[in-house]
Design an enzyme around this catalytic site. Structure first.
Site, mmCIF file in Angstrom:
data_model
loop_
_atom_site.group_PDB
_atom_site.id
_atom_site.type_symbol
_atom_site.label_atom_id
_atom_site.label_comp_id
_atom_site.label_asym_id
_atom_site.label_seq_id
_atom_site.Cartn_x
_atom_site.Cartn_y
_atom_site.Cartn_z
ATOM 1 C CB SER A 50 -0.956 -0.036 1.193
ATOM 2 O OG SER A 50 -1.982 0.910 1.065
ATOM 3 C CG ASP A 84 -4.107 -4.544 -3.259
ATOM 4 O OD1 ASP A 84 -4.295 -4.993 -4.392
ATOM 5 O OD2 ASP A 84 -5.030 -4.148 -2.529
ATOM 6 C CG HIS A 213 -5.465 -2.789 0.881
ATOM 7 N ND1 HIS A 213 -4.843 -2.584 -0.343
ATOM 8 C CD2 HIS A 213 -4.908 -1.892 1.741
ATOM 9 C CE1 HIS A 213 -3.952 -1.606 -0.229
ATOM 10 N NE2 HIS A 213 -3.983 -1.175 1.031
#
Length: 244
Positions: A50, A84, A213
């Protein structure tokens, strides 16, 4: 080797509220230099998830563009893995982030309730992993004679940095001239520029199904397998037992 950024987890560094991308890149480079000194015989693969994936990518590019300044790191950084995170998708989501953050419970009556919330909300789909990763997110606070658990980090205080974390990520990722993987929870998360680049073979794309996620927590076995295959395919020399 995993580390907590300032303002994250168990990090106690002062000025933890300074989460500018420049500061986070500099912190990452310091960690990389420490790793290089501590494990002088090992190569380095940089992995980030992320926002951490964006910082990892930009820190990687920062080092590789300065061979004269970081000659040892330049030679030892052998791979990059982003989990991700896609610039286009992230930038599109930013207008909704304030509501997402504000809709979280401000506190929990117990750590188990916090873990339960993260699991039931779908933030983490692996309850065993949640028991490990959730406690560092919270701090114990005494209120009205009771102990409650509040979020350790004020995410809204970092709002002014959100755009710079992700802006320019695609260019940074594609410009890094080392083996690299983009690991996603769904193919639909790719934006147009990365879709074209992936079709041109500029990076390896790995899609993990039935996860959220936090791919590496929801299905650590598959993520481990992808990383191991990556090391073997690109013949990255490693002293890791798992990859011999």
């Amino acid at each position: 080797m995993s580390f907590d950024f300032r303002g994250h987890g168990y990090n106690t560094l002062s000025h933890g509220e300074d989460l500018s991308v420049e500061t986070l890149i500099n912190d990452t480079v310091e960690v990389l230099q420490y790793i290089n000194t501590t494990f002088p015989e090992d190569n380095i693969i940089i992995l980030g998830h992320s926002m951490g994936g964006s910082v990892a990518t930009k820190a990687c590019g920062f080092v590789l563009k300065q061979k004269d300044k970081y000659p040892e790191l330049y030679d030892k950084i052998q791979g990059l893995i982003m989990i991700d995170i896609v610039e286009g998708t992230a930038m599109d989501a930013l207008p909704f982030m304030e509501n997402i953050v504000n809709n979280r419970p401000p506190s929990f009556e117990s750590m188990n309730k916090a873990i339960e919330y993260m699991f039931k909300s779908g933030t983490i789909k692996n309850s065993e992993s949640a028991r490990i990763s959730v406690p560092p997110l919270l701090k114990e606070v005494k209120k009205g004679g009771k102990t409650v658990y509040e979020w350790k980090t004020d995410l809204m205080a970092s709002q002014k940095y959100w755009t710079e974390w992700f802006n320019g990520l695609t260019k940074a990722f594609l410009s890094v001239k080392i083996p690299k993987i983009l690991m996603l929870a769904g193919i639909e998360r790719l934006d147009k520029e990365l879709t074209i680049a992936q079709m041109q073979g500029k990076f390896q794309l790995s899609v993990v199904n039935n996860v959220g996620h936090v791919i590496h927590e929801d299905n650590p076995e598959r993520v481990f397998q992808i990383i191991e295959e990556f090391i073997h395919i690109f013949r990255i020399k490693t002293n890791s037992v798992c990859c011999k």
